[in-house]
Write an enzyme that holds these catalytic residues in place. Structure first.
Site, PDB file in Angstrom:
ATOM      1  NE  ARG A  97      13.888  28.096  29.927  1.00 19.38           N
ATOM      2  CZ  ARG A  97      14.736  27.561  29.069  1.00 19.38           C
ATOM      3  NH1 ARG A  97      16.050  27.644  29.246  1.00 19.38           N
ATOM      4  NH2 ARG A  97      14.298  26.898  28.014  1.00 19.38           N
ATOM      5  CB  THR A 134      23.573  24.863  27.905  1.00 21.13           C
ATOM      6  OG1 THR A 134      22.219  25.043  27.876  1.00 21.13           O
ATOM      7  CG2 THR A 134      23.940  23.520  27.641  1.00 21.13           C
ATOM      8  CB  THR A 145      21.459  27.674  28.960  1.00 20.28           C
ATOM      9  OG1 THR A 145      21.694  27.491  27.565  1.00 20.28           O
ATOM     10  CG2 THR A 145      20.001  28.056  29.150  1.00 20.28           C
ATOM     11  CG  ASN A 154      18.699  27.792  23.161  1.00 18.48           C
ATOM     12  OD1 ASN A 154      18.785  26.622  23.546  1.00 18.48           O
ATOM     13  ND2 ASN A 154      18.040  28.117  22.080  1.00 18.48           N
ATOM     14  N   GLY A 166      23.474  20.399  26.774  1.00 21.03           N
ATOM     15  CA  GLY A 166      23.193  19.469  25.681  1.00 21.03           C
ATOM     16  C   GLY A 166      21.773  19.513  25.150  1.00 21.03           C
TER      17      GLY A 166
END
Ligand code: DON
Length: 577
Positions: free
Chosen positions: A111, A385, A403, A405, A477
């Site tokens: 992350r 994502t 992702t 975002n 999502g």
């Protein structure tokens, strides 16, 4: 040029054919100028489901050439960074949950991290209000990217050299690939935003509209990928690429420094595992809320007669909505990066606690989010994502969600380096109670702090049966991720659906606040009316989730299904007719 629908599950793209020397992987069999896309594959030896046909095919080719599911997942992610720039990335971050061929379950956190110069109120104006868009677009929205560190950490379980895994992505960036209709539309939609948030012209900008079949070439990106191939993670976090990132930050008043990049580390975490009706669910722990939310929601419905209620019956939807409401209320209050905030990780999933949470659930009557608040947990807590599903015949199962975002992240491309930066900072709570892009609220647990990781909803998940892989599942999502995975699991386990139905049939979503049930357009009208009668506010919205699922069939073959809500493709090898 034409787009041909061959059948419900097979789509072929026939584009202007280029010379054969432009085939990915020097003479490899994946042709980026003419490719088919399978929505479902039943195969014996290995399968990949991802958001783009070329990326899924590359993953399969890597397995065919001797790689395992980890090799394939790495190559697929790198390919997605080229062919699926809206979410595939090297400028973002992600999570991997996996089961190795030796039976170990693992979770990797790559992350993004808040830069050292970030601070709690960085998105507020002088009056203390959130400045709209500041955490979403442009340089200041970006967290320190984690993807490349994550890929190199996951090399621990791979068998092929990294240079081989990254080469298809380099070729795709250097020689180009043809755009699908969806990608062309999405790039056209983006043109004004790109002009606004970039200091140098990007490969995605064009003076006339993009159209299906156009070739997208990304020379700067191919050079960055080559530096990573030749220098490892340092090819991204140090040297020329790091210098380009910092120069971009300076041009756009961003705050990521050379030290932020150098200090970034991916972290191995203990997977969040629990039992659901005899299956071991292996999910992502903090800083993702994914595993915990899934645990809470599944346990809140486990003792109820869901199979009797039936799929998408008003009773089933209501029960699952109430479970979703309660889980997301806890998300807002208690969840964040556990390295920075004392997350009550055990208390939130204790059986007695979850039973208590459902005590005020009334069949046939809508709950109310002003009454139903985050749960009351014991004061003392012990310390503590785009999605890719891959499986191989050795018993490795890899579930990765990664992702930027929002689509195309911060919309800012690092000048000269050719990749988009994330806007993951918006996943923090910029101000207590003020919803982020996905409508999620939060407070202290998810406040911004230097080096902290923003709370995620990503839920790369595995289901094991007798310790062996049964289901590899996940989706993009935003906040709908855990509810989409929740519903896919319930569809398979409780409603006995086929994998295809479990993925394709309409979904719904409740996240405590706003107090409403979001439903897809195809959600049955009669169920909608029944829910409204119970007192629910129903809001119709676009697609919920893009699930990639691989199920192991009783004979040991793999059934890979890619969501029909996008260009997603499920590929494999040694197909079973
Ligand atoms: O980590 C999260 O929860 C979000 N940044 C995920 C964003 C996402 O899924 C976007 N896709 N639609």
């Amino acid at each position: 040029m034409r787009l041909q629908i061959l059948s419900f599950i097979t789509i072929s793209f026939f584009f202007a054919c280029s010379s054969t020397k432009n085939i990915v992987g020097s003479n490899g069999p994946v042709n980026p100028y003419q490719y088919t896309s399978l929505k479902k594959s039943i195969v014996k030896n290995g399968a990949v489901a991802s958001a783009h046909p070329l990326a899924s095919k590359i993953g399969v080719e890597i397995m065919k050439s001797g790689g395992n599911a980890f090799d394939a997942a790495i190559a697929t992610q790198l390919a997605l960074a080229v062919v699926y720039p809206g979410a595939g990335n090297i400028g973002g971050g992600g999570f991997m949950v996996a089961r190795t061929s030796t039976g170990e379950t693992i979770a990797l956190d790559y992350r993004e991290m808040a830069p050292a110069l970030s601070h709690r109120d960085m998105y507020l104006d002088a009056a203390g209000n959130v400045v709209e868009g500041k955490s979403l677009n442009g340089h200041l929205a970006a967290g320190v990217p984690g993807t490349i560190a994550g890929l190199f950490e996951s090399m621990k379980y791979a068998t092929l050299p990294f240079a081989k895994l990254i080469q298809p992505a380099i070729d795709l960036a250097q020689n180009g690939f043809v755009l699908t209709q969806r990608e062309a539309v999405s790039l056209n939609y983006l043109q004004d935003t790109l002009a606004k948030y970039n200091t140098m012209r990007t490969a995605f900008q064009k003076n006339i509209a993009w159209k299906v079949g156009d070739t997208l070439t990304q020379t700067d990106l191919s050079n960055t990928l080559k530096r990573i191939r030749d220098n490892g993670a340092a090819g991204f976090y140090e040297g020329a690429t790091a210098d380009l990132i910092v120069a971009e930050m300076k041009r756009g008043s961003g705050i990521i420094t050379l030290n932020d990049l150098k200090n970034y580390t991916a972290k191995w975490r203990t997977p969040h595992s629990f039992n659901y009706k005899g299956y071991t669910v292996v999910g992502m722990p903090m800083p993702s809320s994914g595993g915990t939310l899934l645990h809470q929601m599944l346990k809140m419905v486990e003792d109820k007669p869901l199979p009797t209620y039936g799929f998408n019956s008003a009773m089933a939807v209501q029960l699952m909505t109430e479970a979703e409401r309660r889980a997301y209320a806890d998300r807002a209050e208690f969840m964040g990066d556990a390295d920075f905030y004392k997350v009550p990780a055990t208390g939130m999933v204790a059986d007695t606690y979850l039973k208590e949470r459902m005590k005020d659930y009334q069949p046939g009557v809508a709950g109310n989010s002003t009454v139903i608040k985050p749960g009351v947990l014991p004061m003392k807590e012990s310390e503590q994502t785009t999605h890719i599903s891959v499986i191989d015949k050795q018993g490795n199962a890899v579930s990765v969600t990664t992702t930027l975002n929002n689509g195309y992240g911060s919309k800012t491309v690092v000048g000269g380096a050719g990749f988009l930066l994330n806007d993951e900072m918006d996943d923090f709570s910029a101000k207590p109670g003020v919803p982020n892009f996905y409508g999620a609220v939060g407070g202290e647990a998810n406040a911004i702090a230097p080096g902290k990781r923003m709370l995620s909803s990503m839920a790369p998940t595995l289901l094991l049966q007798n310790g062996k892989p049964f289901l590899v599942v996940g989706t993009p999502g935003g906040t709908t991720i855990p509810t989409s995975v929740f519903q896919t699991i319930v569809n398979i386990i409780d409603f006995g659906m086929t994998t295809e139905d479990a993925v394709y049939r309409p979904k719904f979503h409740h996240q405590w606040l706003p107090d409403q049930v979001d439903v897809e357009k195809t959600f049955p009208v009669a169920v909608r009316a029944a829910l409204e009668k119970m007192g629910y506010k129903i809001v119709e919205r676009g697609g919920i989730g893009r699930v990639e699922a691989i199920k192991v069939l009783p004979d040991g073959s793999f059934e890979a299904v890619a969501d029909n809500r996008g260009d997603d493709a499920a590929e494999g090898y040694t197909p079973i007719p």
